[in-house]
Design a protein around this motif. Structure first.
Motif, PDB file in Angstrom:
ATOM      1  N   LYS A  67     -29.616  28.417  20.262  1.00  0.00           N
ATOM      2  CA  LYS A  67     -28.948  27.977  21.489  1.00  0.00           C
ATOM      3  C   LYS A  67     -27.503  27.574  21.197  1.00  0.00           C
ATOM      4  O   LYS A  67     -26.581  27.968  21.911  1.00  0.00           O
ATOM      5  CB  LYS A  67     -29.706  26.808  22.108  1.00  0.00           C
ATOM      6  CG  LYS A  67     -29.121  26.326  23.415  1.00  0.00           C
ATOM      7  CD  LYS A  67     -29.905  25.172  23.997  1.00  0.00           C
ATOM      8  CE  LYS A  67     -29.237  24.726  25.287  1.00  0.00           C
ATOM      9  NZ  LYS A  67     -29.781  23.496  25.791  1.00  0.00           N
ATOM     10  N   THR A  68     -27.297  26.807  20.152  1.00  0.00           N
ATOM     11  CA  THR A  68     -25.948  26.381  19.777  1.00  0.00           C
ATOM     12  C   THR A  68     -25.079  27.587  19.453  1.00  0.00           C
ATOM     13  O   THR A  68     -23.939  27.674  19.897  1.00  0.00           O
ATOM     14  CB  THR A  68     -25.992  25.430  18.560  1.00  0.00           C
ATOM     15  OG1 THR A  68     -26.810  24.301  18.891  1.00  0.00           O
ATOM     16  CG2 THR A  68     -24.609  24.949  18.182  1.00  0.00           C
ATOM     17  N   LEU A  69     -25.638  28.519  18.711  1.00  0.00           N
ATOM     18  CA  LEU A  69     -24.884  29.711  18.329  1.00  0.00           C
ATOM     19  C   LEU A  69     -24.543  30.568  19.555  1.00  0.00           C
ATOM     20  O   LEU A  69     -23.429  31.073  19.675  1.00  0.00           O
ATOM     21  CB  LEU A  69     -25.673  30.528  17.308  1.00  0.00           C
ATOM     22  CG  LEU A  69     -24.935  31.668  16.620  1.00  0.00           C
ATOM     23  CD1 LEU A  69     -23.664  31.172  15.930  1.00  0.00           C
ATOM     24  CD2 LEU A  69     -25.843  32.344  15.610  1.00  0.00           C
ATOM     25  N   LYS A  70     -25.498  30.686  20.476  1.00  0.00           N
ATOM     26  CA  LYS A  70     -25.264  31.456  21.695  1.00  0.00           C
ATOM     27  C   LYS A  70     -24.200  30.818  22.586  1.00  0.00           C
ATOM     28  O   LYS A  70     -23.397  31.516  23.197  1.00  0.00           O
ATOM     29  CB  LYS A  70     -26.568  31.542  22.498  1.00  0.00           C
ATOM     30  CG  LYS A  70     -27.092  32.902  22.704  1.00  0.00           C
ATOM     31  CD  LYS A  70     -28.351  32.832  23.553  1.00  0.00           C
ATOM     32  CE  LYS A  70     -29.002  34.180  23.590  1.00  0.00           C
ATOM     33  NZ  LYS A  70     -30.224  34.186  24.371  1.00  0.00           N
ATOM     34  N   GLU A  71     -24.225  29.504  22.665  1.00  0.00           N
ATOM     35  CA  GLU A  71     -23.329  28.792  23.573  1.00  0.00           C
ATOM     36  C   GLU A  71     -21.937  28.566  22.995  1.00  0.00           C
ATOM     37  O   GLU A  71     -21.031  28.183  23.717  1.00  0.00           O
ATOM     38  CB  GLU A  71     -23.939  27.442  23.968  1.00  0.00           C
ATOM     39  CG  GLU A  71     -25.181  27.594  24.817  1.00  0.00           C
ATOM     40  CD  GLU A  71     -25.866  26.270  25.097  1.00  0.00           C
ATOM     41  OE1 GLU A  71     -25.500  25.234  24.489  1.00  0.00           O
ATOM     42  OE2 GLU A  71     -26.813  26.272  25.927  1.00  0.00           O
ATOM     43  N   THR A  72     -21.773  28.793  21.704  1.00  0.00           N
ATOM     44  CA  THR A  72     -20.478  28.569  21.069  1.00  0.00           C
ATOM     45  C   THR A  72     -19.700  29.879  21.022  1.00  0.00           C
ATOM     46  O   THR A  72     -20.138  30.830  20.365  1.00  0.00           O
ATOM     47  CB  THR A  72     -20.661  28.030  19.631  1.00  0.00           C
ATOM     48  OG1 THR A  72     -21.464  26.856  19.683  1.00  0.00           O
ATOM     49  CG2 THR A  72     -19.327  27.704  18.990  1.00  0.00           C
ATOM     50  N   PRO A  73     -18.565  29.948  21.710  1.00  0.00           N
ATOM     51  CA  PRO A  73     -17.743  31.158  21.600  1.00  0.00           C
ATOM     52  C   PRO A  73     -17.338  31.373  20.138  1.00  0.00           C
ATOM     53  O   PRO A  73     -17.061  30.412  19.410  1.00  0.00           O
ATOM     54  CB  PRO A  73     -16.519  30.843  22.463  1.00  0.00           C
ATOM     55  CG  PRO A  73     -16.948  29.736  23.366  1.00  0.00           C
ATOM     56  CD  PRO A  73     -17.991  28.960  22.610  1.00  0.00           C
ATOM     57  N   ASP A 102     -14.453  29.642  18.721  1.00  0.00           N
ATOM     58  CA  ASP A 102     -14.566  28.186  18.573  1.00  0.00           C
ATOM     59  C   ASP A 102     -15.493  27.770  17.427  1.00  0.00           C
ATOM     60  O   ASP A 102     -15.691  26.584  17.192  1.00  0.00           O
ATOM     61  CB  ASP A 102     -15.088  27.559  19.869  1.00  0.00           C
ATOM     62  CG  ASP A 102     -14.111  27.680  21.021  1.00  0.00           C
ATOM     63  OD1 ASP A 102     -12.919  27.977  20.755  1.00  0.00           O
ATOM     64  OD2 ASP A 102     -14.531  27.492  22.172  1.00  0.00           O
ATOM     65  N   LEU A 103     -16.077  28.733  16.748  1.00  0.00           N
ATOM     66  CA  LEU A 103     -17.012  28.430  15.665  1.00  0.00           C
ATOM     67  C   LEU A 103     -16.226  28.189  14.375  1.00  0.00           C
ATOM     68  O   LEU A 103     -15.802  29.122  13.701  1.00  0.00           O
ATOM     69  CB  LEU A 103     -18.005  29.582  15.476  1.00  0.00           C
ATOM     70  CG  LEU A 103     -19.135  29.342  14.484  1.00  0.00           C
ATOM     71  CD1 LEU A 103     -19.997  28.153  14.910  1.00  0.00           C
ATOM     72  CD2 LEU A 103     -19.992  30.589  14.376  1.00  0.00           C
ATOM     73  N   SER A 104     -16.039  26.916  14.080  1.00  0.00           N
ATOM     74  CA  SER A 104     -15.290  26.572  12.869  1.00  0.00           C
ATOM     75  C   SER A 104     -16.137  26.854  11.637  1.00  0.00           C
ATOM     76  O   SER A 104     -17.363  26.949  11.701  1.00  0.00           O
ATOM     77  CB  SER A 104     -14.906  25.090  12.895  1.00  0.00           C
ATOM     78  OG  SER A 104     -16.066  24.291  12.766  1.00  0.00           O
ATOM     79  N   LYS A 122     -18.632  23.987  11.056  1.00  0.00           N
ATOM     80  CA  LYS A 122     -19.776  24.026  11.968  1.00  0.00           C
ATOM     81  C   LYS A 122     -20.712  25.175  11.580  1.00  0.00           C
ATOM     82  O   LYS A 122     -21.937  25.025  11.590  1.00  0.00           O
ATOM     83  CB  LYS A 122     -19.304  24.193  13.411  1.00  0.00           C
ATOM     84  CG  LYS A 122     -20.404  24.058  14.426  1.00  0.00           C
ATOM     85  CD  LYS A 122     -19.849  24.034  15.852  1.00  0.00           C
ATOM     86  CE  LYS A 122     -20.963  23.779  16.840  1.00  0.00           C
ATOM     87  NZ  LYS A 122     -20.480  23.645  18.209  1.00  0.00           N
ATOM     88  N   ALA A 123     -20.148  26.317  11.247  1.00  0.00           N
ATOM     89  CA  ALA A 123     -20.946  27.474  10.826  1.00  0.00           C
ATOM     90  C   ALA A 123     -21.717  27.142   9.548  1.00  0.00           C
ATOM     91  O   ALA A 123     -22.891  27.497   9.411  1.00  0.00           O
ATOM     92  CB  ALA A 123     -20.048  28.683  10.615  1.00  0.00           C
TER      93      ALA A 123
END
Length: 152
Positions: A73-79, A82-84, A87-88
């Motif tokens: 869900k987090t991966l889907k919702e994060t453009p 915007d995925l630093s 965070k990745a």
């Protein structure tokens, strides 16, 4: 006796299937009936097998759908832009930890089964799981095709 037990188990799980609302419970009931039939467990084997397998299956469901679902869900919702990297990396470490936990859970279940089932039935379990998943996927594909045909 084996046939009577198998028939009883299938009838029981079909009735449970009809009473259940969630897809997960329906699939679980079908899986139990399928495995029961394929493994041809004796009454004694079934009494030892099902608590071990059910515990394993519940843990796997929690890990796959609840814990892994959070990551998805987090991966889907994060453009993507915007995925630093930090965070990745954190998500990657959580994912790797879950994969290790799932592998450990399976290994633990198999080790416990060694004490209650012959190796041939443990291998039949693996085959039954593969066959069940294949049938489930085939059924889902068939239902999707029928749905598309109706829409056209």
């Amino acid at each position: 006796m084996k046939k009577l037990f198998t028939l009883f188990a299938i009838c029981f799980f079909v009735s449970v299937l009809q009473a259940q609302e969630s897809k997960h419970e329906k699939i679980k009931a079908l899986k139990v009936a399928f495995i029961t039939e394929k493994l041809a467990l004796t009454t004694q084997e079934a009494e030892s097998f099902w608590p071990i397998y059910n515990s394993y299956d519940e843990t796997m469901h929690k890990l796959k759908y609840e814990e892994m679902g959070k990551i998805k869900k987090t991966l889907k919702e994060t453009p993507l832009e915007d995925l630093s990297e930090s965070k990745a990396k954190k998500m990657y470490q959580e994912w790797l930890s879950l994969e290790n936990h799932m592998c450990s859970n399976r290994r633990n279940m198999l080790t416990k089964l060694e004490a209650v089932l012959p190796y041939s039935k443990i291998m039949m379990l693996q085959r039954a799981e593969w066959e069940f998943h294949r049938k489930l996927i085939d059924q889902l594909r068939s239902e999707r095709r029928k749905g598309k045909e109706r829409k056209e």
